[in-house]
Scaffold this motif. Structure first.
Motif, short mmCIF file in Angstrom:
data_model
loop_
_atom_site.label_atom_id
_atom_site.label_comp_id
_atom_site.label_asym_id
_atom_site.label_seq_id
_atom_site.Cartn_x
_atom_site.Cartn_y
_atom_site.Cartn_z
N GLU A 180 0.88 -1.17 0.00
CA GLU A 180 0.00 0.00 0.00
C GLU A 180 0.91 1.22 0.00
N GLU A 181 0.78 2.08 -1.01
CA GLU A 181 1.68 3.21 -1.16
C GLU A 181 0.90 4.51 -1.26
N GLY A 182 1.58 5.62 -1.00
CA GLY A 182 0.91 6.90 -1.07
C GLY A 182 1.91 8.03 -1.31
N LEU A 183 1.47 9.01 -2.10
CA LEU A 183 2.25 10.22 -2.35
C LEU A 183 1.53 11.41 -1.72
N GLU A 184 2.30 12.30 -1.12
CA GLU A 184 1.71 13.49 -0.52
C GLU A 184 0.99 14.32 -1.58
N ARG A 185 1.54 14.38 -2.79
CA ARG A 185 0.90 15.02 -3.93
C ARG A 185 1.48 14.44 -5.20
N GLN A 186 0.72 14.54 -6.28
CA GLN A 186 1.13 13.94 -7.55
C GLN A 186 1.98 14.88 -8.39
N HIS A 187 1.87 16.21 -8.18
CA HIS A 187 2.58 17.19 -8.99
C HIS A 187 3.36 18.13 -8.08
N ILE A 188 4.66 18.31 -8.36
CA ILE A 188 5.49 19.27 -7.63
C ILE A 188 6.43 19.93 -8.63
N ILE A 189 7.17 20.97 -8.17
CA ILE A 189 8.17 21.59 -9.01
C ILE A 189 9.54 21.02 -8.67
N ALA A 190 10.46 21.10 -9.58
CA ALA A 190 11.80 20.55 -9.38
C ALA A 190 12.48 21.24 -8.20
N GLY A 191 13.24 20.45 -7.45
CA GLY A 191 13.97 20.96 -6.31
C GLY A 191 13.21 20.94 -5.01
N LYS A 192 11.92 20.60 -5.04
CA LYS A 192 11.11 20.54 -3.84
C LYS A 192 10.89 19.08 -3.43
N SER A 193 10.73 18.86 -2.14
CA SER A 193 10.59 17.49 -1.64
C SER A 193 9.12 17.10 -1.53
N VAL A 194 8.87 15.81 -1.62
CA VAL A 194 7.53 15.27 -1.47
C VAL A 194 7.63 14.00 -0.63
N ARG A 195 6.63 13.78 0.20
CA ARG A 195 6.62 12.62 1.08
C ARG A 195 6.00 11.42 0.36
N TYR A 196 6.66 10.26 0.47
CA TYR A 196 6.19 9.02 -0.16
C TYR A 196 6.19 7.91 0.89
N THR A 197 5.07 7.19 1.01
CA THR A 197 4.96 6.10 1.98
C THR A 197 4.89 4.76 1.27
N PHE A 198 5.68 3.83 1.76
CA PHE A 198 5.75 2.46 1.24
C PHE A 198 5.34 1.56 2.39
#
Length: 456
Positions: free
Chosen positions: A274-292
């Motif tokens: 079961e996986e999840g992304l904090e958001r599907q679209h971001i700009i380069a150089g910014k971080s996003v949280r991903y759960t595995f």
């Protein structure tokens, strides 16, 4: 503060009713006495342990659940009750329980009971049984020690010094060189069961799930239990006679895994991703949280993190935070282990996470090696890209992200805003400045004194 949570109050007879005690910050397994419900039979207790990160500390929350099985459909009343935990009294107002009939109607007067597939050793006997006759190395097998007595047994039996007896018994039946997940048994209550069509009462004395670490067979010796016995019919005897019940020895075969380059080096069990992304679209150089998140049956506590693939410079993947929860559900251990990553892409593209993560395991049900792979993709740049409001550990306002979207979730990336910092601008220390001014004044005073002395 601990709290009580009741299960669904309207349910079919096939489903159990539950009462759960939620204990925040419970480091040790608590002993709880749950109430009896008229018209229901207690079907065992399960414990879920969930470690949660609070600041820099790990807090362990416990959920202790008592299961109840209805004897027949109808309307029942759970009276108000209280349980005591660590000197604290937790109260419940009770509820009205509505048990719906099954789709297949049972004959009038019948009682729903479990069917146990064991060979009885008489009208009363001690049994040590395993959930499987053979297991793979690292796979779980449940061992249960229980005492059975027939409903028409013509004697009254009493357990004598049961705690001391169980301490000696468990030392003999706990195999060596394996991982154990104990299933706590709080209430010594009879469970109605059927053996070869005959009604018995089962008293479960010990239950644990073991994960063997080598391919040596589990050889468990016979153990004995002493009980006091009085006849039900006839004159009462002043002293009960002591009778000894002995179980049969038990052997569980342990098999090696099929030949493979990763044999013995990956986890074993039946798992799903079961996986999840904090958001599907971001700009380069910014971080996003991903759960595995890995859920299923197996030794959840020891599951390793996914393997990181293709460590390219265009995407940074930082070490994960780990959280897990475990439930002891009778003959197996189930749960979930979650790995939370921060991902920082450096160029506009579609990032397929399948190219960066994989988790290999051995499935004992299919006897095959399998791999959990992500399905999510991250759109970097382009239409719909969102700048994350990153919180930087530095307090210097000069590194505040001017592209922040108001109301965007806070992303606690340690490296956020690093590219905006100017290493040529050094901060001014007030203490150093005052010390420098004081030194200049002292030098000027000394020069003045020398000038006055020379002039005289």
């Amino acid at each position: 503060m601990a709290s009580i949570e009741l299960g669904q109050t309207t349910f079919p007879i096939e489903r159990t009713f539950t009462i759960s005690l939620i204990i925040p910050n419970g480091e040790t397994r608590a002993t709880v006495t749950f109430p009896d419900i008229i018209g229901f039979v207690k079907k065992g207790t399960s414990t879920s342990v969930t470690p949660v990160e609070v600041g820099d500390k790990t807090v362990t929350n416990q959920i202790i659940t008592q299961n109840y099985q209805a004897r027949a459909p109808g309307r029942f009343r759970l009276l108000p009750f209280a349980v005591i935990i660590n000197g604290e009294t937790i109260r419940s107002e009770g509820a009205v329980l509505i048990v719906q009939p099954s789709a297949t109607v049972s004959p009038p007067g019948s009682t729903t009971i479990n069917t146990v597939e064991i060979v009885p050793g008489g009208a009363a006997f001690l049994s040590l049984r395993a959930s499987k006759s053979s297991v793979y190395v690292g796979d779980g097998v449940s061992l249960t020690l229980a005492f059975f007595v027939a409903d028409n047994y013509p004697y009254e039996l009493n357990f004598q010094a049961l705690d001391k007896q169980l301490q000696k018994i468990t030392k003999k039946i706990r195999p060596a060189n394996l991982w154990e997940e104990n299933v706590p048994i709080i209430d010594l209550k009879p469970i109605p069961v059927a053996i070869n069509g005959k009604k018995f009462r089962e008293y479960r004395l010990f239950q644990s799930v073991f994960f063997p670490l080598s391919n040596q067979a589990l050889r468990l010796p016979a153990v004995a239990l002493q009980l006091g016995r009085r006849p039900v019919i006839g004159p009462p005897s002043s002293q009960p006679e002591t009778i000894v019940f002995t179980s049969k020895p038990l052997v569980v075969a342990v098999r090696s895994w099929p030949v493979h380059p990763l044999r013995g080096r990956v986890p074993i069990g039946v798992f799903q991703l079961e996986e999840g992304l904090e958001r599907q679209h971001i700009i380069a150089g910014k971080s996003v949280r991903y759960t595995f998140s890995i859920s299923g049956k197996g030794n959840i506590a020891t599951l390793p993190a996914p393997v990181i693939l293709n460590e390219h410079t265009e995407v940074d993947v930082f070490p994960p935070e780990e959280h897990h929860s475990i439930s002891h559900n009778g003959n197996e251990v189930t749960g979930r282990k979650t790995f939370t990553y921060f991902i920082v892409p450096h160029q506009n593209e579609v990032v397929s996470l399948v190219n960066y993560f994989q988790w290999i395991y051995f499935n004992p049900q299919t006897a095959r090696y399998d791999t959990l792979r992500p399905h999510l993709k991250l759109q970097v740049g382009g239409k719909g890209a969102v700048a994350v409001n990153n919180t930087n550990v530095l307090s210097d306002s000069s590194v505040t992200n001017s592209e922040t979207v108001p109301g965007a979730p806070v992303n606690k990336s340690l490296y956020a805003g690093l590219e905006a910092m100017d290493s040529t601008r050094q901060p001014i220390s007030i203490s150093v400045l005052i010390r420098s001014i004081a030194n200049v004044l002292i030098v000027l005073m000394l020069l003045g004194m020398v000038f006055v002395l020379i002039k005289k």
